[in-house]
Write a protein that holds these residues in place. Structure first.
Motif, short mmCIF file in Angstrom:
data_model
loop_
_atom_site.label_atom_id
_atom_site.label_comp_id
_atom_site.label_asym_id
_atom_site.label_seq_id
_atom_site.Cartn_x
_atom_site.Cartn_y
_atom_site.Cartn_z
N CYS A 32 0.81 -1.22 0.00
CA CYS A 32 0.00 0.00 0.00
C CYS A 32 0.84 1.26 0.00
CB CYS A 32 -1.02 -0.01 1.12
SG CYS A 32 -0.29 -0.14 2.73
N ILE B 73 -16.74 1.26 -3.95
CA ILE B 73 -15.80 2.38 -4.03
C ILE B 73 -15.81 3.02 -5.40
CG2 ILE B 73 -13.33 2.92 -4.05
CD1 ILE B 73 -13.06 1.22 -1.61
N PRO C 127 -14.61 8.05 -2.46
CA PRO C 127 -14.49 9.00 -1.34
C PRO C 127 -13.44 10.05 -1.63
CG PRO C 127 -13.29 6.97 -0.88
CD PRO C 127 -13.82 6.84 -2.26
N ASP D 163 -12.43 13.76 0.42
CA ASP D 163 -11.60 13.90 1.59
C ASP D 163 -10.21 13.32 1.36
OD1 ASP D 163 -10.37 13.27 4.15
OD2 ASP D 163 -12.31 13.89 4.97
N GLU D 164 -9.23 14.16 1.54
CA GLU D 164 -7.85 13.74 1.26
C GLU D 164 -7.42 12.63 2.22
OE1 GLU D 164 -3.46 14.32 2.07
OE2 GLU D 164 -5.02 15.24 3.29
N PHE D 165 -7.82 12.76 3.47
CA PHE D 165 -7.43 11.76 4.47
C PHE D 165 -8.04 10.39 4.13
CE2 PHE D 165 -8.77 9.60 8.45
CZ PHE D 165 -7.52 9.20 8.88
N ILE D 166 -9.33 10.41 3.84
CA ILE D 166 -9.99 9.14 3.53
C ILE D 166 -9.38 8.51 2.28
CG2 ILE D 166 -12.20 8.09 2.90
CD1 ILE D 166 -13.57 10.02 4.75
N GLN E 233 -6.44 8.83 1.26
CA GLN E 233 -5.12 8.30 1.61
C GLN E 233 -5.23 6.95 2.31
OE1 GLN E 233 -2.98 11.28 3.76
NE2 GLN E 233 -1.09 10.09 3.78
N VAL E 234 -6.23 6.82 3.17
CA VAL E 234 -6.43 5.56 3.89
C VAL E 234 -6.84 4.46 2.91
CG1 VAL E 234 -7.97 4.35 5.48
CG2 VAL E 234 -7.02 6.59 6.10
N ILE E 235 -7.75 4.83 2.04
CA ILE E 235 -8.33 3.81 1.17
C ILE E 235 -7.36 3.33 0.10
CG2 ILE E 235 -10.07 3.58 -0.64
CD1 ILE E 235 -12.05 4.69 1.21
N SER E 236 -6.49 4.24 -0.34
CA SER E 236 -5.58 3.81 -1.39
C SER E 236 -4.57 2.84 -0.81
CB SER E 236 -4.91 5.00 -2.05
OG SER E 236 -3.99 5.56 -1.18
N GLY E 237 -4.49 1.70 -1.41
CA GLY E 237 -3.58 0.68 -0.93
C GLY E 237 -4.27 -0.33 -0.03
N THR E 238 -5.50 -0.05 0.39
CA THR E 238 -6.19 -1.02 1.23
C THR E 238 -7.44 -1.51 0.49
OG1 THR E 238 -7.22 0.83 2.36
CG2 THR E 238 -5.35 -0.19 3.42
N SER E 239 -8.46 -0.66 0.50
CA SER E 239 -9.67 -1.02 -0.24
C SER E 239 -9.39 -0.90 -1.73
CB SER E 239 -10.82 -0.10 0.13
OG SER E 239 -11.02 -0.16 1.51
#
Ligand code: ADP
Ligand code: MG
Lengths: 536, 202
Positions: free
Chosen positions: A24, A62, A67, A70-73, A75-81
């Protein structure tokens, strides 16, 4: 070798390549197709080319509700979901144990296991495969984003016909000039270059800028002779030439006219008339006689009647032949045999570049000159080779003939009639091979294309060109994406006979190499002097 | 009964376990209304059993007697307690903590301990150092996500991460990492994931 880990193998097949899920924290944007990665299998290490990069999601939602707000979301989602995936085509396998290292790289016969770790290929990984510069290997460029040299085994290279392809302005001529310098410096072959754009002999030019680069003679001196079709133009361009090439009417054969059918605007009956007239007048006289023919004359009329040649065809033929006769280098009787002269130089190991002068870019001149000269030069090589075989002597030094706009000679319609078609198909039987340069490879016959040992191709836009360049290549689909994504300039894909695996390179910078060329020449000279001292 | 190692000076003793089971314990606060914040990391027992505060209740000590409204004539809310000093004896504050790990020797384990803490074990609020150490690994998030049916899990998780982030030098980095741990746990539940992420967004 602690290269960054990129991800792991999650699926794949031998024929289709493997899928690599990126970790990720690895950005897809830094993964370019054409680059190499290393897959650390359980027993084998695989070198593979990235042929595709894709974005995947584990949730279909997705894609429908991204999403992105939101930059934070994000960032979280890229590489995971969502995650990046590479499609990798394993090209070579290297055994992990000592034996494997000794044996060197092998063709791939299996795929790496699930979850094998994938990392970026290091300079060493590539160097092991492409070797270092030495007396056989010539440095042609660097892998993408690497300093390692990609080297071609030139003596191996010249044993087959080879091709340099790509759109206009991509770097074909610059690369071909480099290859020629290499072939000459490594003594891999002697060269004959049909230089239809005046770029190989004394100097070449930079696109647009009007700046000049040194060409073969300036770099290699007396090992290169520049011949010209147009003495005046050469003199004007301050090119010192070694000989002027003329072609006598007696050297032109009906086949040559047939080849020129399109450029001379000849009808099919007119072409047939050429053969009939050549039979009538004799192979050496027919052109002269045709040009002198007075169609008003009774005897001529009778002759044409007898040969069943229609008046219309004669007129069509005459118009075409008159156009031919206007080419200044074509003369009723050549002052001396250019073929003999060229053969004399080649026989002494001197490379010949034939400049076209004002006939630059003239397809008629290119076809006529290249074909008439090559036919007879090849003939001589055939005799030399057969003679050597008969006497158990060494065959002549291999000859490489370079032609630009190769589709003029090797398209499907004409390839049976040109000497180039013959050379391409007979392989190196008589120690003659071709280096063909072309911007429209779709024009080249497929059978010829599949005989081409090593292909170096720059960017091509046309689908048919891309298809044809990849004729007979396994994993065509994957290489196609790589090919379509090359930079517009100075980036090429090399594959085939003289390289252990396909690779994308940034072509070696031509001007920056002058110094190295000079050094290589110096080393060689010293070695020769030393040998002379030892044995002299 | 084994004795607790002396607690770190900065850990504050705040409550006492009054009910314990494998996956959670309930503790009564020494001070009325002084429960640790929702989502905070607490520890109890010996060796340490770690829990995340998930549900706090203040109610009558005697379940049969409900408190009566008493503030109609009071000047303000504090006045109510001043006027009725017996209230702090009639009411109590308890909280439940979901067990998320324990200490085994020197090592922190992010899964359930073999035994829950004893009833009457003291409960301490973990100091920032300990929070940071425990949340180096985010494996405990899966316990939180799946253990509690009787708690507002998503809120607890969000609160827990917000607080833990305070103990980390790079809050954003920690939160992104936490988010990335949650994403696969909430596979197919994008809306829930989004809810939590909006609540922990730095
Ligand atoms: N190896 C190289 N070193 C330096 N410049 C190059 C090189 N290859 C290409 N170029 C640049 O790209 C331009 C086009 O190259 P050229 O070989 O003439 O293209 P093509 O023959 O494909 O039409 C050159 O004029 C030069 O400016
Ligand atoms: Mg060119």
């Amino acid at each position: 070798m602690t290269a960054d880990r990129l991800g792991i193998v999650v699926a794949g097949s031998l024929t289709g390549g493997v899928e690599v899920k990126l970790d990720c924290d690895v950005s897809v944007e830094e993964r370019a197709v054409g680059r190499y990665v290393v897959i650390e299998g359980q027993k084998l290490r695989f070198l593979g080319m990235v042929t595709d990069v894709s974005l995947e999601t584990i949730d279909d939602e997705i894609t429908s509700m991204p999403p992105v707000s939101d930059e934070f979301i994000a960032q979280v989602i890229s590489g995971t979901s969502t995650y990046g995936k590479l499609h990798v085509l394993p090209m070579l396998a290297i055994g992990g144990d000592a034996m494997g290292l000794l044996d060197g790289p092998k063709t791939v016969k299996t795929v790496p296991a699930h979850f094998s770790r994938v990392r970026e290929a290091t300079e060493q990984d590539i160097e092991v495969v492409f070797g270092k510069e030495d007396e056989r290997h010539f440095y042609v460029g660097n892998p993408l984003d690497m300093e390692t040299k990609v080297c071609l085994d030139l003596p191996l290279f010249v044993t087959r016909c080879n091709g340099v392809f790509g759109k206009s302005g991509t770097g074909k001529t610059f690369l071909t000039r480099l290859l020629l310098i290499g072939i000459i410096q490594k003594g891999a072959a002697v060269n004959l270059v049909f230089d239809m754009h005046n770029e190989y002999g004394w100097k070449g030019s930079f696109e647009g800028a009007g700046r000049e680069v040194k060409a073969l003679k300036q770099i290699l001196g007396s090992r290169v002779a520049v011949f010209t079709l147009d003495e005046e133009s050469s003199r004007r361009r301050k090119v010192s030439t070694d000989a002027v090439v003329e072609i006598g009417y007696d050297e032109v054969e009906p086949e040559d006219v047939e080849l020129l059918r399109q450029t001379l605007n000849l009808t099919q009956p007119a072409v047939e008339a050429v053969y009939a007239l050549a039979r009538e007048f004799g192979a050496r006289n027919w052109l002269k006689r045709c040009l002198e023919m007075d169609t008003g004359d009774e005897a001529t009329k009778a002759l044409l009647d007898r040969l069943h040649i229609h008046e219309q065809s004669v007129r069509n033929l005459r118009r075409g032949l008159d156009k031919l006769a206007r080419l200044g280098f074509l003369t009723p009787k050549a002052r001396e045999s250019s073929v003999k002269r060229i053969l004399d130089y080649l026989g002494r190991g001197i490379n010949v570049v034939l400049e076209f002068g004002k006939y630059k870019g003239d397809s008629t001149a290119n076809v006529l000159v290249a074909n008439t000269l090559t036919r007879r030069i090849h003939d001589q090589y055939r005799r030399w080779t057969e003679q050597a075989q008969g006497e158990g002597a060494a065959p002549p030094q291999p000859l490489v003939i370079t032609i630009e706009e190769a589709h003029l000679f090797l398209n499907h319609e004409v390839m049976d009639q040109t000497i180039f078609g013959t050379i391409a198909r007979e392989m190196r039987k008589y120690n003659v091979t071709l280096l063909i340069v072309d911007q429209r490879p779709s024009g080249i016959d497929e059978e010829v294309m599949s005989q081409i040992g090593t292909r170096i191709t720059y960017r091509l836009d046309n689908e048919r060109d891309i298809d044809n360049v990849l004729t007979g290549v396994s994993n065509k689909g994957e290489l196609k994406t790589v090919l379509a994504k090359l930079e517009p300039k100075q980036q090429s894909l090399i594959f085939g006979h003289a390289v252990p695996m396909p690779i994308v390179i940034r072509t070696r910078d031509y001007e920056k190499s002058y110094q190295e060329f000079a050094e290589a020449a110096e080393i060689k000279r010293k070695a020769e002097n030393l040998a002379a001292d030892l044995w002299g | 009964m084994s004795t607790n190692p002396p607690p770190q000076p900065s850990s504050t003793r705040i409550a006492e376990v009054i009910e314990a089971r494998s996956g959670e314990f309930t503790a009564e606060c020494y001070q009325l209304h002084q429960a640790p914040p929702l989502g905070s990391l607490v520890k109890a027992g010996s060796p340490d059993v770690f829990g995340v505060v998930c549900d706090t209740v203040t109610e009558s000590v005697d379940p049969g007697r409900r408190p009566l409204a008493r503030g109609q004539d009071a000047a303000d809310e504090a006045d109510v307690y001043l006027q009725n000093p017996q209230l702090s004896k009639l009411l109590r504050t308890t909280f439940r903590a979901l067990v998320v790990g324990h200490r085994e020797g020197e090592t922190l384990r992010h899964y359930l301990p073999p035994q829950p803490p004893h009833v009457h074990s003291f409960v301490y609020l973990c100091p920032p150092d300990e929070v940071r150490a425990f949340t180096q690994s985010l494996d405990f998030l899966s316990i939180l996500m799946f253990s509690a049916e009787r708690a507002p899990v998503d809120e607890v998780v969000a609160a827990c991460l917000r607080q833990a982030a305070q103990a980390h030098p790079d809050r954003k980095l920690f939160l992104v990492g936490a988010g990335k741990t949650l994403a696969p746990l909430l596979r197919g539940e994008l809306a829930r994931l989004n809810t939590i992420l909006t609540r922990i967004r730095p």
